[in-house]
Design an enzyme around this catalytic site. Sequence first.
Site, short mmCIF file in Angstrom:
data_model
loop_
_atom_site.label_atom_id
_atom_site.label_comp_id
_atom_site.label_asym_id
_atom_site.label_seq_id
_atom_site.Cartn_x
_atom_site.Cartn_y
_atom_site.Cartn_z
N ASN A 181 6.19 -19.76 -48.69
CA ASN A 181 7.58 -19.22 -48.99
C ASN A 181 8.18 -20.18 -50.17
O ASN A 181 8.47 -21.24 -49.89
CB ASN A 181 8.29 -19.53 -47.50
CG ASN A 181 9.75 -19.05 -47.48
OD1 ASN A 181 10.19 -18.72 -48.80
ND2 ASN A 181 10.46 -19.27 -46.51
N ARG A 209 5.83 -14.84 -48.13
CA ARG A 209 7.23 -14.34 -47.93
C ARG A 209 7.61 -13.88 -49.31
O ARG A 209 8.05 -14.39 -50.35
CB ARG A 209 8.05 -15.24 -47.40
CG ARG A 209 9.54 -14.64 -47.00
CD ARG A 209 10.51 -15.84 -46.78
NE ARG A 209 11.73 -15.36 -46.63
CZ ARG A 209 13.08 -15.83 -46.72
NH1 ARG A 209 12.95 -17.02 -47.59
NH2 ARG A 209 14.15 -15.35 -46.61
N HIS A 253 16.28 -10.91 -43.28
CA HIS A 253 15.61 -11.66 -41.93
C HIS A 253 15.03 -10.71 -41.04
O HIS A 253 14.67 -10.98 -40.05
CB HIS A 253 16.92 -12.21 -41.05
CG HIS A 253 17.73 -13.29 -41.38
ND1 HIS A 253 19.22 -13.21 -41.13
CD2 HIS A 253 17.54 -14.21 -42.15
CE1 HIS A 253 19.84 -14.44 -41.83
NE2 HIS A 253 18.67 -15.03 -42.36
N ARG A 305 28.80 -18.60 -46.26
CA ARG A 305 28.73 -17.10 -46.82
C ARG A 305 30.03 -16.68 -46.17
O ARG A 305 30.03 -16.83 -44.92
CB ARG A 305 27.62 -16.46 -46.64
CG ARG A 305 26.46 -16.81 -47.63
CD ARG A 305 25.30 -15.99 -47.41
NE ARG A 305 24.12 -16.68 -47.60
CZ ARG A 305 23.01 -16.52 -47.08
NH1 ARG A 305 22.79 -15.34 -46.23
NH2 ARG A 305 21.98 -17.25 -47.08
N GLU A 327 9.05 -17.16 -37.98
CA GLU A 327 8.70 -16.24 -39.24
C GLU A 327 7.38 -16.46 -39.88
O GLU A 327 6.76 -15.49 -40.37
CB GLU A 327 9.78 -16.42 -40.29
CG GLU A 327 11.18 -15.67 -39.80
CD GLU A 327 12.55 -16.46 -40.50
OE1 GLU A 327 12.73 -17.41 -40.37
OE2 GLU A 327 13.10 -15.42 -41.37
#
Length: 396
Positions: A7, A91, A180, A241, A384
């Site tokens: 990743n 990823r 996600h 965010r 993940e």
Amino acid sequence: MNILVINCGSSSLKYQLIDMDRKEVLAKGLAERIGIEGGRVKYEATGKDEIVIEEMLADHKAALKIVLDSLKHEEYGAVKSLDEIDAVGHRVVHGGEAFAESVIIDEKVMQAINDNVEIAPLHNPPNIIGIEACKEIMGDVPMVAVFDTAFHQSIPELNYIYALPYEYYENYKVRRYGFHGTSHQYITERAAEMLGKSLNEVNLITCHLGNGSSISAVKGGKCFDTSMGFTPLEGLAMGTRSGDLDPAIIPFIMDKEKLSTEEMSNVLNKKSGVLGVSGVSSDFRDLEEAAEKGNHRAQLALDIFENRVRKYIGAYLTEMDHCDGIIFTAGVGENSITTRERVVDGLKSLGVEIDKEKNNMRGKEAVVSTDASSIPVLVIPTNEELKIAMETAKLV
Ligand code: ADP
């Protein structure tokens, strides 16, 4: 079969080597500060001490070389030779409309990932660099791209088209993509298993609550709606965010504060969310501590966060004729007992009820609702990396 999961961020490279026969992590770690002063690689083979190698990392290739050398190191390695790595799973953040599934990487796939750089300028370039570094060093080892957006490609038009001039979709591909996806898919599959339902029958609301947060409505095992949008900025209030807001605020603030588009984007992505409201931290542990000591804005940030989670759950319930489970995952969802309790307490009018004793745990798979609850509430730690490895193993 051993799968290396990679990743890549702009200055980092996270990795795990997973033995798929036993579903066990053989080694994992992180290379950080790539291309800048203070580079270092953390490496830990399961059951052995963590090693930290401090060295200037000129680029991702240099970092990957150190990772691979560590993996086959005589003393602290996890394999005898690199031949024991059967495939690499990468990823990739943005698959755009080109990818609804994971794929084996070839020239055409690389071209399509490159084509998506325009809509993912921050995320896809480091992913591409990571793939190229692997190709250069590892040669012909099969590689698979697993996209954050793929699970959401089943979202119907009515949920992915924005109420903007339609040409913006046609000309610039402005639409909801969602992110996600690997996590939402992993917990969807686990939830179906835990609830004893077949995947194509299960309806769920999956809440990935971490630093970045998103919620999905899953119908018949497929994503029907999700809170993140064209970028990962839409939806819930997050660590830093903003999530949803009146779009008219953006030109208003740009005008008042004399901000460029880049500066405004920085405010929305890095200085907003629970950090912006509280002025304390983006970390939920810090917020919970400050709120306990009476800090009003820290409590307000938590209230806003939880209320928005609740509102999305409510909205998504209207998109399905029944719901088999509400699932919590990621840093906050797995670990914050109070967030789960307060979110679910607000769903009482729908007959959803948390069991405070069962909910009093962190980071484990569990049903945390009462037997009388109209919808079961589950905690499922996301994984993940394992999901990327599973996708890779399936394809190679
Ligand atoms: P990401 O992968 O998006 O960076 P994570 O899923 O790792 O984020 O989640 C990070 C968040 O999880 C942080 O805000 C952190 O405060 C929160 N978190 C971790 N442990 C706890 C805990 N015990 N209680 C509350 N929040 C926690």
